[in-house]
Design a protein around this motif. Sequence first.
Motif, PDB file in Angstrom:
ATOM      1  N   CYS A   8       0.674   2.801   1.531  1.00 26.34           N
ATOM      2  CA  CYS A   8       0.931   1.201   1.635  1.00 26.34           C
ATOM      3  C   CYS A   8       1.596   0.869   0.608  1.00 26.34           C
ATOM      4  O   CYS A   8       1.782   1.310  -0.608  1.00 26.34           O
ATOM      5  CB  CYS A   8      -0.907   0.532   1.154  1.00 26.34           C
ATOM      6  SG  CYS A   8      -0.579  -1.239   1.346  1.00 26.34           S
ATOM      7  N   GLY A  10       1.954  -2.698   0.041  1.00 23.73           N
ATOM      8  CA  GLY A  10       1.759  -3.948  -0.305  1.00 23.73           C
ATOM      9  C   GLY A  10       1.269  -4.404  -1.451  1.00 23.73           C
ATOM     10  O   GLY A  10       1.508  -5.531  -1.744  1.00 23.73           O
ATOM     11  N   TYR A  32      -7.701   2.250   2.168  1.00 23.27           N
ATOM     12  CA  TYR A  32      -7.196   1.060   1.713  1.00 23.27           C
ATOM     13  C   TYR A  32      -8.334   0.346   0.757  1.00 23.27           C
ATOM     14  O   TYR A  32      -9.529   0.564   0.686  1.00 23.27           O
ATOM     15  CB  TYR A  32      -6.854  -0.041   2.966  1.00 23.27           C
ATOM     16  CG  TYR A  32      -8.201  -0.638   3.850  1.00 23.27           C
ATOM     17  CD1 TYR A  32      -8.822  -1.629   3.248  1.00 23.27           C
ATOM     18  CD2 TYR A  32      -8.522   0.173   4.652  1.00 23.27           C
ATOM     19  CE1 TYR A  32     -10.113  -1.992   3.932  1.00 23.27           C
ATOM     20  CE2 TYR A  32      -9.629  -0.273   5.644  1.00 23.27           C
ATOM     21  CZ  TYR A  32     -10.314  -1.159   5.235  1.00 23.27           C
ATOM     22  OH  TYR A  32     -11.507  -1.604   5.846  1.00 23.27           O
ATOM     23  N   ILE A  36      -4.852  -6.477   2.138  1.00 20.21           N
ATOM     24  CA  ILE A  36      -3.220  -6.150   2.074  1.00 20.21           C
ATOM     25  C   ILE A  36      -3.025  -4.756   3.046  1.00 20.21           C
ATOM     26  O   ILE A  36      -2.322  -4.670   3.865  1.00 20.21           O
ATOM     27  CB  ILE A  36      -2.701  -6.346   0.826  1.00 20.21           C
ATOM     28  CG1 ILE A  36      -2.595  -7.593   0.380  1.00 20.21           C
ATOM     29  CG2 ILE A  36      -1.195  -5.893   1.138  1.00 20.21           C
ATOM     30  CD1 ILE A  36      -2.039  -7.905  -0.909  1.00 20.21           C
ATOM     31  N   GLY A  37      -3.798  -3.827   2.361  1.00 22.09           N
ATOM     32  CA  GLY A  37      -3.580  -2.457   2.854  1.00 22.09           C
ATOM     33  C   GLY A  37      -4.243  -2.308   4.259  1.00 22.09           C
ATOM     34  O   GLY A  37      -3.554  -1.580   5.231  1.00 22.09           O
ATOM     35  N   LYS A  39      -4.343  -4.714   6.509  1.00 24.22           N
ATOM     36  CA  LYS A  39      -3.320  -5.294   7.553  1.00 24.22           C
ATOM     37  C   LYS A  39      -1.971  -4.581   7.616  1.00 24.22           C
ATOM     38  O   LYS A  39      -1.397  -4.319   8.550  1.00 24.22           O
ATOM     39  CB  LYS A  39      -3.055  -6.670   6.974  1.00 24.22           C
ATOM     40  CG  LYS A  39      -1.836  -7.513   7.650  1.00 24.22           C
ATOM     41  CD  LYS A  39      -2.407  -8.016   8.923  1.00 24.22           C
ATOM     42  CE  LYS A  39      -1.352  -8.952   9.559  1.00 24.22           C
ATOM     43  NZ  LYS A  39      -1.769  -8.904  11.216  1.00 24.22           N
ATOM     44  N   TYR A  40      -1.559  -3.887   6.618  1.00 26.79           N
ATOM     45  CA  TYR A  40      -0.421  -3.216   6.331  1.00 26.79           C
ATOM     46  C   TYR A  40      -0.472  -2.052   7.379  1.00 26.79           C
ATOM     47  O   TYR A  40       0.436  -1.543   8.240  1.00 26.79           O
ATOM     48  CB  TYR A  40       0.024  -2.465   5.125  1.00 26.79           C
ATOM     49  CG  TYR A  40       1.143  -1.732   5.057  1.00 26.79           C
ATOM     50  CD1 TYR A  40       2.350  -2.099   5.241  1.00 26.79           C
ATOM     51  CD2 TYR A  40       0.961  -0.329   5.089  1.00 26.79           C
ATOM     52  CE1 TYR A  40       3.548  -1.123   5.062  1.00 26.79           C
ATOM     53  CE2 TYR A  40       2.021   0.612   5.200  1.00 26.79           C
ATOM     54  CZ  TYR A  40       3.208   0.087   5.124  1.00 26.79           C
ATOM     55  OH  TYR A  40       4.415   1.023   5.122  1.00 26.79           O
ATOM     56  N   THR A  43      -0.402  -3.222  11.020  1.00 29.76           N
ATOM     57  CA  THR A  43       1.056  -3.631  11.573  1.00 29.76           C
ATOM     58  C   THR A  43       1.954  -2.251  11.594  1.00 29.76           C
ATOM     59  O   THR A  43       2.648  -2.092  12.375  1.00 29.76           O
ATOM     60  CB  THR A  43       1.471  -4.447  10.464  1.00 29.76           C
ATOM     61  OG1 THR A  43       0.826  -5.666  10.482  1.00 29.76           O
ATOM     62  CG2 THR A  43       3.034  -5.058  10.969  1.00 29.76           C
ATOM     63  N   GLU A  44       1.915  -1.374  10.375  1.00 28.07           N
ATOM     64  CA  GLU A  44       2.779  -0.230  10.527  1.00 28.07           C
ATOM     65  C   GLU A  44       2.461   0.710  11.748  1.00 28.07           C
ATOM     66  O   GLU A  44       3.493   1.287  12.390  1.00 28.07           O
ATOM     67  CB  GLU A  44       2.559   0.440   9.394  1.00 28.07           C
ATOM     68  CG  GLU A  44       3.385   1.293   8.857  1.00 28.07           C
ATOM     69  CD  GLU A  44       4.862   1.012   8.740  1.00 28.07           C
ATOM     70  OE1 GLU A  44       5.868   1.997   8.962  1.00 28.07           O
ATOM     71  OE2 GLU A  44       5.294  -0.172   8.550  1.00 28.07           O
ATOM     72  N   PRO A  48       5.694  -1.839  13.571  1.00 30.18           N
ATOM     73  CA  PRO A  48       6.312  -1.711  12.180  1.00 30.18           C
ATOM     74  C   PRO A  48       7.423  -2.616  12.119  1.00 30.18           C
ATOM     75  O   PRO A  48       8.402  -2.848  13.030  1.00 30.18           O
ATOM     76  CB  PRO A  48       6.805  -0.223  12.090  1.00 30.18           C
ATOM     77  CG  PRO A  48       6.644   0.181  13.568  1.00 30.18           C
ATOM     78  CD  PRO A  48       5.805  -0.519  14.298  1.00 30.18           C
ATOM     79  N   ARG A  50      10.532  -4.305   9.098  1.00 29.52           N
ATOM     80  CA  ARG A  50      11.302  -4.348   7.973  1.00 29.52           C
ATOM     81  C   ARG A  50      11.983  -5.517   7.642  1.00 29.52           C
ATOM     82  O   ARG A  50      12.785  -6.281   8.554  1.00 29.52           O
ATOM     83  CB  ARG A  50      12.302  -3.259   7.715  1.00 29.52           C
ATOM     84  CG  ARG A  50      11.313  -1.866   8.269  1.00 29.52           C
ATOM     85  CD  ARG A  50      10.726  -1.464   6.949  1.00 29.52           C
ATOM     86  NE  ARG A  50      10.114  -0.149   7.248  1.00 29.52           N
ATOM     87  CZ  ARG A  50       8.987   0.180   7.563  1.00 29.52           C
ATOM     88  NH1 ARG A  50       8.004  -0.762   8.223  1.00 29.52           N
ATOM     89  NH2 ARG A  50       8.205   1.234   7.989  1.00 29.52           N
TER      90      ARG A  50
END
Length: 122
Positions: A8, A10, A32, A36-37, A39-40, A43-44, A48, A50
């Motif tokens: 992560c 985040g 996580y 934040i972790g 969600k990351y 999404t990733e 993903p 950038r």
Amino acid sequence: MESKKFICIGCPKGCSLEVQHHEKKIHEISGYNCKIGLKYAETEFTEPKRTITTTVKLKSGLLPFVPVKTRDPVNKEKMFEVMNVIRKLEIESPVKVGDIVVSNIAGTGVDLVCTRNIKRVS
């Protein structure tokens, strides 16, 4: 069931995340320590993205280039397309932080903006 691992980004903790999935369906996310972790990892795994930071050629400026970035992250699969557009750009000085260089760059829905003020050479 398959597993995919991520680190992560985040926050500074850098948690080791693991996504248990079958094809593109997530069954479980572990590792996580905050939302934040979570969600990351989601999404990733699914889409993903950038933030792209680079420079653009600048005409008549105190410097030959101006730093720019995408206002929001763009899909990772569109990065090369975005960079191909940026590579061909040359803008006129003066520029200010937040000036939009390209709206909706490469059809991403994201603007490319300046991140530095640069005056025009007299």
